[in-house]
Design a protein around this motif. Structure first.
Motif, PDB file in Angstrom:
ATOM      1  N   ALA A 233      79.395  33.335 -72.006  1.00  0.00           N
ATOM      2  CA  ALA A 233      78.597  33.848 -73.134  1.00  0.00           C
ATOM      3  C   ALA A 233      79.391  33.695 -74.426  1.00  0.00           C
ATOM      4  CB  ALA A 233      78.244  35.309 -72.895  1.00  0.00           C
ATOM      5  N   ALA A 234      80.704  33.905 -74.341  1.00  0.00           N
ATOM      6  CA  ALA A 234      81.553  33.744 -75.532  1.00  0.00           C
ATOM      7  C   ALA A 234      81.504  32.301 -76.004  1.00  0.00           C
ATOM      8  CB  ALA A 234      82.995  34.156 -75.206  1.00  0.00           C
ATOM      9  N   VAL A 235      81.628  31.371 -75.072  1.00  0.00           N
ATOM     10  CA  VAL A 235      81.607  29.939 -75.427  1.00  0.00           C
ATOM     11  C   VAL A 235      80.255  29.570 -76.043  1.00  0.00           C
ATOM     12  CG1 VAL A 235      81.682  27.594 -74.472  1.00  0.00           C
ATOM     13  CG2 VAL A 235      83.339  29.311 -73.695  1.00  0.00           C
ATOM     14  N   ASP A 236      79.193  30.051 -75.447  1.00  0.00           N
ATOM     15  CA  ASP A 236      77.849  29.735 -75.984  1.00  0.00           C
ATOM     16  C   ASP A 236      77.641  30.368 -77.357  1.00  0.00           C
ATOM     17  OD1 ASP A 236      77.461  28.418 -73.636  1.00  0.00           O
ATOM     18  OD2 ASP A 236      76.295  30.029 -72.674  1.00  0.00           O
ATOM     19  N   LEU A 237      78.213  31.559 -77.545  1.00  0.00           N
ATOM     20  CA  LEU A 237      78.051  32.263 -78.829  1.00  0.00           C
ATOM     21  C   LEU A 237      78.780  31.515 -79.942  1.00  0.00           C
ATOM     22  CD1 LEU A 237      77.080  34.662 -80.472  1.00  0.00           C
ATOM     23  CD2 LEU A 237      79.086  35.938 -79.672  1.00  0.00           C
ATOM     24  N   ILE A 238      79.897  30.903 -79.617  1.00  0.00           N
ATOM     25  CA  ILE A 238      80.610  30.106 -80.632  1.00  0.00           C
ATOM     26  C   ILE A 238      79.679  29.010 -81.147  1.00  0.00           C
ATOM     27  CG2 ILE A 238      82.528  28.498 -81.047  1.00  0.00           C
ATOM     28  CD1 ILE A 238      84.109  30.074 -78.927  1.00  0.00           C
ATOM     29  N   GLY A 239      78.950  28.399 -80.219  1.00  0.00           N
ATOM     30  CA  GLY A 239      78.000  27.339 -80.613  1.00  0.00           C
ATOM     31  C   GLY A 239      76.919  27.865 -81.541  1.00  0.00           C
ATOM     32  N   GLU A 253      87.888  35.912 -81.404  1.00  0.00           N
ATOM     33  CA  GLU A 253      88.866  36.367 -80.392  1.00  0.00           C
ATOM     34  C   GLU A 253      88.097  36.997 -79.235  1.00  0.00           C
ATOM     35  OE1 GLU A 253      91.758  34.814 -82.300  1.00  0.00           O
ATOM     36  OE2 GLU A 253      92.491  36.272 -80.833  1.00  0.00           O
ATOM     37  N   VAL A 254      88.522  36.715 -78.005  1.00  0.00           N
ATOM     38  CA  VAL A 254      87.875  37.314 -76.836  1.00  0.00           C
ATOM     39  C   VAL A 254      88.878  38.229 -76.130  1.00  0.00           C
ATOM     40  CG1 VAL A 254      88.519  35.619 -75.061  1.00  0.00           C
ATOM     41  CG2 VAL A 254      86.272  36.714 -74.986  1.00  0.00           C
ATOM     42  N   ALA A 282      84.245  40.445 -77.764  1.00  0.00           N
ATOM     43  CA  ALA A 282      84.646  39.420 -78.743  1.00  0.00           C
ATOM     44  C   ALA A 282      84.761  40.081 -80.107  1.00  0.00           C
ATOM     45  CB  ALA A 282      83.622  38.293 -78.796  1.00  0.00           C
ATOM     46  N   LEU A 283      85.718  39.587 -80.869  1.00  0.00           N
ATOM     47  CA  LEU A 283      85.844  39.981 -82.275  1.00  0.00           C
ATOM     48  C   LEU A 283      85.543  38.733 -83.092  1.00  0.00           C
ATOM     49  CD1 LEU A 283      86.647  42.135 -84.356  1.00  0.00           C
ATOM     50  CD2 LEU A 283      88.980  41.305 -84.172  1.00  0.00           C
ATOM     51  N   VAL A 284      84.494  38.827 -83.897  1.00  0.00           N
ATOM     52  CA  VAL A 284      84.013  37.655 -84.629  1.00  0.00           C
ATOM     53  C   VAL A 284      84.137  37.902 -86.123  1.00  0.00           C
ATOM     54  CG1 VAL A 284      81.943  36.319 -85.121  1.00  0.00           C
ATOM     55  CG2 VAL A 284      82.384  37.093 -82.798  1.00  0.00           C
TER      56      VAL A 284
END
Ligand code: FAD
Ligand code: S2G
Ligand code: ZN
Length: 471
Positions: A233-239, A253-254, A282-284
């Protein structure tokens, strides 16, 4: 080391520039975590580049090895002398001048012993940004940042020290000064020599000054702490964030639940932004040089899409700079908090971002099989594919028994990293701690070429021996 050499070193740097007594040297002989300890013939503290050059030339002439040292916050034992008592620790901390700040050229020229935070503040005072940012920024030096090609929390947008540097001044192992202190963004005149010294961890020469890039100051910032169901989910959220916010995405940051658990347990004043526990966080952070109030809106719309796609389970958007700082403290507190749980076996690895989820699942499984009950603190700069896999002993476990397992647990992580096409050191370097592992995970031709370069620059092997290259 002969009395004659000590005397001649004192003539160069003055009577207070050479420390020879055990007590006076103590702080220079062990690293930030007390994980590595050495002894030295002397600690020498030159005051400028010319003194560095003369000290290095004297040591070179006497066949005495030199260990360059900055803030001594390195995590691989790279700045710690060996136990022979014959090496000289060369502390660069007196080289602290900011030599120039050129607004039109967007560069700042600083000396190697300047603390990173001082450079950040000097840039801010001029309405600019020097973006390197990491947990040790109050103590680490620009020379150490260069020698380790430091990364930190803003690599996603600005890159590592390799990307932030235009020129270097370096004292070579024989004492000659290499004058590469140019601030040119374009210079295609042969090999890019400065890049050889960046990440060389003091094994090819002593960095004495650097020309660093400046960037427009950040005038708007949107920060959120998110609960996620998984690393994927973190990887997809970066996209999603990249599609909507472009290069405004500055930090991602995760953190695993275990990481946050330790901070909540040991960091004064830390509190969980959510009522429920979640497996991942995650901290975005989005930043812009424009005073855009709209940044929050961009973040909110990205989170809206993320919720729809079940990438995010809960979210807190910082309502003030103070709240953003508190959220960052949850992340920055992990390293220190883990120290309260006994030995922390650190691993700083990177894999392609697209393979993060499979890597974490496979590595966690392998670690739990290797040592049931092991506590795995997984966190870091996932946008760069860089995770810190820091291990704590099982609850009630014995420290000494856990330390004995360090090598085979490291092998579990490094074998998995290698299997996913990754690197066993993302940002901390090799130092002495990963030197022998490098032989197993670095291509033999790579090692052969690196040995060739070492032979060219330091044929007598006097510059930080025993670091990086396997024995
Ligand atoms: P030192 O520890 O003094 O030296 C490090 C290496 O550089 C040694 O091999 C030394 O010989 C060499 N060296 C030092 N100065 C010179 C010089 N002038 N010329 C040539 N060689 C030199 N690192 C990251 O990349 N990202 C992070 O997010 C991060 N977070 C951290 C958080 C904490 C709490 C701590 C304690 C450390 C963290 N680090 C991180 C590791 C460390 O801060 C970096 O590696 C930093 O760049 C080291 O700088 P230093 O001045 O302390 O170098
Ligand atoms: C970080 C350094 C600390 C650690 O916090 O990003 O690079 O414990 C790390 O590994
Ligand atoms: Zn890090």
């Amino acid at each position: 080391m002969t009395a004659d050499l000590i005397g001649r070193l004192r003539q160069v740097v003055g009577p207070h520039g050479v420390i020879g007594d055990r007590d006076g040297m103590a702080g220079y002989l062990t690293d930030w975590r007390n994980a590595y300890r050495g002894t030295a013939a002397a600690v020498v503290r030159p005051g400028d580049t010319d003194e560095v050059a003369r000290v290095v030339a004297l040591c070179h002439g006497a066949g005495v090895a030199v260990v360059p040292q900055g803030g001594n916050t390195g995590l691989c034992g790279g700045a710690v002398p060996d136990s022979s008592g014959r090496q000289v620790v060369l502390s660069l901390t007196r080289l602290r001048r900011i030599r120039d700040l050129d607004l039109a050229n967007q560069t700042i020229t600083v000396e190697a012993g300047t603390v990173l935070r001082t450079v950040q503040e000097a840039a801010a005072a001029a309405g600019q940004l020097f973006p390197l940012s990491l947990g040790a920024e109050g103590s680490c030096t620009i020379g150490g940042n260069l020698a380790t090609n430091a990364g930190g929390t803003a690599v996603l947008r600005y890159g590592t020290m390799r990307d932030l540097t235009l020129g270097l001044e370096v004292v070579l192992p024989d004492g000659r000064i290499w004058h590469g202190l140019r601030g040119l963004r374009k210079d295609n005149t042969g090999y890019d020599l400065k890049q050889l010294f960046i990440g060389a961890e003091g094994t090819l020469g002593v960095i004495t000054a650097a020309v660093l890039k400046l960037f427009p100051a950040v005038r708007s910032r949107a920060t959120a702490w998110l609960a996620l169901p998984s690393p994927q989910a973190a990887v997809d959220l970066i996209g999603v964030l990249r599609d909507l916010a472009g290069d405004r995405l500055t930090g991602f940051e995760v953190m695993s639940r275990q990481s946050v658990e330790f901070v909540l347990r040991h960091a004064t004043g830390a509190r969980d932004p959510f009522d429920e526990r979640h497996p991942w966080y995650a901290l975005v952070e989005l930043c812009d040089s424009l005073p855009l109030a709209g940044l929050d809106a961009v973040l909110e719309s990205a989170l809206g899409e993320a919720f729809e796609r079940d990438l995010v389970v809960d979210a807190v958007v910082a309502a003030s700079p103070a709240q953003a700082t508190a959220l960052w403290a949850l992340r920055e507190g992990i390293s220190e908090a883990q120290n309260h749980e006994g030995p922390s076996l650190k691993h700083d690895v990177t894999v392609p971002v697209s393979r993060i989820a499979a890597f974490v699942a496979g590595t966690d499984r392998a670690l739990s099989e290797a040592l049931p009950g092991i506590r795995i603190v997984t966190y870091g700069h996932v946008g760069d594919g860089n995770l810190h896999y820091n291990l704590s002993k099982p609850v009630g476990g014995d420290d000494a028994e856990f330390r004995v397992r360090a090598a085979d647990l490291a092998r579990v992580i490094y074998d998995s990293t290698y299997g996913f096409g990754g690197s066993i050191s993302a940002e901390h370097g090799i130092g002495q701690s990963k030197r022998e592992s490098l032989a197993d995970y670095k291509d033999s031709l790579d090692l052969q070429l690196m040995r060739g370069l070492k032979q060219v620059f330091d044929p007598h092997g006097l510059m930080n021996p025993g670091k990086i290259l396997p024995g």
